[in-house]
Each structure stands twice: as structure tokens, then as C-alpha cells.
Design a protein around this motif. Structure first.
Motif, short mmCIF file in Angstrom:
data_model
loop_
_atom_site.label_atom_id
_atom_site.label_comp_id
_atom_site.label_asym_id
_atom_site.label_seq_id
_atom_site.Cartn_x
_atom_site.Cartn_y
_atom_site.Cartn_z
N LEU A 34 51.96 39.69 38.74
CA LEU A 34 52.07 39.57 40.19
C LEU A 34 50.81 40.09 40.87
N ALA A 35 50.27 41.19 40.37
CA ALA A 35 49.04 41.75 40.94
C ALA A 35 47.87 40.78 40.76
N GLY A 36 47.72 40.25 39.54
CA GLY A 36 46.62 39.34 39.28
C GLY A 36 46.71 38.06 40.09
N LEU A 37 47.93 37.54 40.25
CA LEU A 37 48.13 36.35 41.06
C LEU A 37 47.77 36.63 42.52
N SER A 38 48.14 37.80 43.00
CA SER A 38 47.79 38.18 44.37
C SER A 38 46.29 38.22 44.56
N CYS A 39 45.59 38.79 43.59
CA CYS A 39 44.13 38.89 43.69
C CYS A 39 43.48 37.50 43.65
N ALA A 40 43.99 36.62 42.79
CA ALA A 40 43.44 35.27 42.72
C ALA A 40 43.67 34.53 44.04
N GLN A 41 44.82 34.72 44.65
CA GLN A 41 45.09 34.08 45.94
C GLN A 41 44.17 34.63 47.02
N ALA A 42 43.86 35.92 46.97
CA ALA A 42 42.95 36.51 47.94
C ALA A 42 41.54 35.94 47.79
N VAL A 43 41.11 35.73 46.54
CA VAL A 43 39.82 35.09 46.30
C VAL A 43 39.83 33.69 46.91
N TYR A 44 40.90 32.96 46.69
CA TYR A 44 41.02 31.58 47.20
C TYR A 44 40.98 31.57 48.72
N LEU A 69 42.03 40.36 34.55
CA LEU A 69 42.15 39.33 33.52
C LEU A 69 43.20 38.28 33.92
N VAL A 70 44.31 38.75 34.48
CA VAL A 70 45.32 37.81 34.97
C VAL A 70 44.73 36.95 36.09
N ALA A 71 43.99 37.59 37.00
CA ALA A 71 43.36 36.86 38.10
C ALA A 71 42.40 35.80 37.57
N ALA A 72 41.66 36.14 36.51
CA ALA A 72 40.71 35.18 35.93
C ALA A 72 41.44 33.94 35.43
N ARG A 73 42.60 34.12 34.81
CA ARG A 73 43.38 32.97 34.33
C ARG A 73 43.80 32.07 35.49
N HIS A 74 44.33 32.69 36.55
CA HIS A 74 44.75 31.90 37.71
C HIS A 74 43.56 31.23 38.38
N LEU A 75 42.44 31.93 38.47
CA LEU A 75 41.26 31.34 39.10
C LEU A 75 40.79 30.11 38.34
N LYS A 76 40.85 30.18 37.02
CA LYS A 76 40.50 29.01 36.21
C LYS A 76 41.41 27.83 36.56
N LEU A 77 42.69 28.10 36.68
CA LEU A 77 43.65 27.05 37.01
C LEU A 77 43.53 26.58 38.46
N PHE A 78 42.96 27.43 39.31
CA PHE A 78 42.75 27.06 40.72
C PHE A 78 41.49 26.23 40.91
N GLY A 79 40.71 26.03 39.85
CA GLY A 79 39.51 25.21 39.97
C GLY A 79 38.20 25.96 40.01
N TYR A 80 38.23 27.27 39.75
CA TYR A 80 37.01 28.07 39.69
C TYR A 80 36.41 28.05 38.29
N ASP A 81 35.20 28.54 38.17
CA ASP A 81 34.55 28.77 36.89
C ASP A 81 34.38 30.28 36.70
N PRO A 82 35.41 30.95 36.20
CA PRO A 82 35.32 32.40 36.05
C PRO A 82 34.55 32.81 34.79
N VAL A 83 33.83 33.92 34.91
CA VAL A 83 33.16 34.57 33.78
C VAL A 83 33.61 36.03 33.81
#
Length: 239
Positions: A34-44, A69-83
Motif C-alpha cells: 500500500l505504501a509503495g503504491l501510494s508513492c508510485a501514484q504520487a510520482v505519477y 522497491l514496490v513503487a518501482a514495480r508499479h512505476l514500471k507498470l505505469f509506463g516509466y523506465d525505473p532504475v
């Protein structure tokens, strides 16, 4: 609501997490997800992939790093190129599984944070969380210096790394004193350090029940639509 009742101290944040994982019925994996998903949404919300596709996730060795790490997974699925820069990877099952998930998605890991910062569009700071205690040790001394000097936008997870959760940024001249991220994603509830933050502030705590929030003395904002985050006003007193 008075500010003394709005912010969760480090001690209270740890106790609340413990309650969420006992009477609340959540597992550590669920809270991290839940925390990682929240962070990925904030990036978006802050920098959508069409404007800043490359994201460097700097992950520390604890739960804050796991959120990254969870955020990185979601960001990849959101269309980002995470490193991901993950220099202190602990040999624990929960982190090994997150590492495997990213590897399966072909998310890149790097050992060269200097080069990665020059090549990225934005940075997710997931190094230290509310349990951080100084001193900062290598290799994160160098990383904090890079975060202080970079012109790339930085999104911090829960607490800007190097800051004290209760008293905020280090004193002038100390490592991290010049670090001010562009975006802060408070998790569950804002921490006292958020009083010193100047930038866009999101809250990710939609999973908290009204009963638990009332017990711990903080209010629950209205989360829009299906979002796991809500942007807070510049004056947190108005939450």
C-alpha cells in the motif's frame, strides 16, 4: 485539529504500525504494498511518464527501501523506465521477493549512483524512514550529498532522508541540511518533520480505518476516486 494531534512522532508511528499488524489484521507485505503504491501514484501525479519517464529509485536497507522497491514495480507498470540503486540489500525473504518481482519485469539495477542521477529525470528517495537514527554511513553519505546538490526533482518517501522524524532537517552545516525534496509522500499520517517541508505534500493512508484514526488522534481526509493518495494543503493545519 491542533497540530499536536495531527502529526505522528517516531514512537507513535512505530506503535501504530504494530497495531495495524496485530488488531488491524495487516501483514508487513500488505502495508509495504500500500505504501509503495501510494508513492508510485504520487510520482505519477507530480511527473507523469510522458514528461519524466526515467525514474531513479534509491532504496535503503529497511522498510522504507522496501516501499521504494514496490513503487518501482508499479512505476514500471505505469509506463516509466525505473532504475534502482540498492547498495545495502538485506538477505530477508520479503526483500528477496521484491527483488525477484522487479527482475521478472526487467527493471534495471545500478551500482553507479553518480551516473544514474545524471541520466534520470526524477528521483524517488526511499532510503531512510521514521526509524532513522544518525549517523549516516557509507554509501549513503555520498548519496545524501548528491540529493542536496541535484537539480532533478526528488520525491521522498515518508521522511526526507537524513531528516529527524520529529525535529526535521539537520542543523546548518550538517549532512542533509541543504536537502529539500520537491515532493513528500507521508504514509499513514504526516510526521512532525513535515512541518519543515516546503513543496507538494501527499498523504497515503487510505487503508486506515476511522476507528484507528480516532484512537490515534488524527483525521482522515477525503481521498478522490480510486486514488490511494490525497494532496494536502500547504498549511497542514487545515487537514
Amino acid at each position: 485539529m491542533a497540530s499536536s494531534r495531527l502529526y505522528l512522532s517516531a514512537k507513535s508511528a512505530a506503535a501504530l504500525d504494530a497495531e495495524l499488524m496485530s488488531s488491524g489484521g495487516f501483514s508487513l507485505d500488505q502495508l509495504m504494498e500500500l505504501a509503495g503504491l501510494s508513492c508510485a501514484q504520487a510520482v505519477y501525479k507530480s511527473h507523469p511518464p510522458e514528461s519524466k519517464r526515467n525514474v531513479l529509485i534509491i532504496a535503503g536497507p529497511g522498510n522504507n527501501g522496501g516501499d521504494g522497491l514496490v513503487a518501482a514495480r508499479h512505476l514500471k507498470l505505469f509506463g516509466y523506465d525505473p532504475v534502482v540503486y540498492y547498495p545495502k540489500r538485506p538477505n530477508k525473504d520479503i526483500y528477496n521477493r521484491l527483488f525477484t518481482q522487479l527482475s521478472n519485469l526487467k527493471v534495471s539495477f545500478t551500482d553507479d549512483v553518480n551516473k544514474a542521477i545524471t541520466e534520470t529525470d526524477q528521483i524517488l528517495d526511499a532510503i531512510f524512514g521514521f526509524s532513522f537514527q544518525p549517523p549516516i554511513r557509507d554509501p549513503f553519505v555520498q548519496v545524501i550529498r548528491l540529493l542536496e546538490s541535484t537539480e532533478k526533482p526528488v520525491i521522498s518517501v515518508d521522511i526526507p532522508s537524513s531528516w529527524n522524524v520529529d525535529s526535521g532537517p539537520p542543523k546548518s552545516g550538517e549532512l542533509g541540511a541543504a536537502f529539500m525534496p520537491d515532493v513528500l509522500v507521508s504514509l499513514t499520517a504526516p510526521k512532525p518533520a513535515a512541518k519543515f517541508f516546503k513543496g507538494r505534500h501527499f498523504l497515503g493512508g487510505r487503508f486506515v480505518s476511522k476507528e484507528i484514526a480516532k484512537k490515534w488522534g488524527f483525521s482522515l481526509p477525503d481521498y478522490p476516486g480510486v486514488d490511494q493518495i490525497v494532496e494536502l494543503p500547504a498549511d497542514n493545519e487545515k487537514l
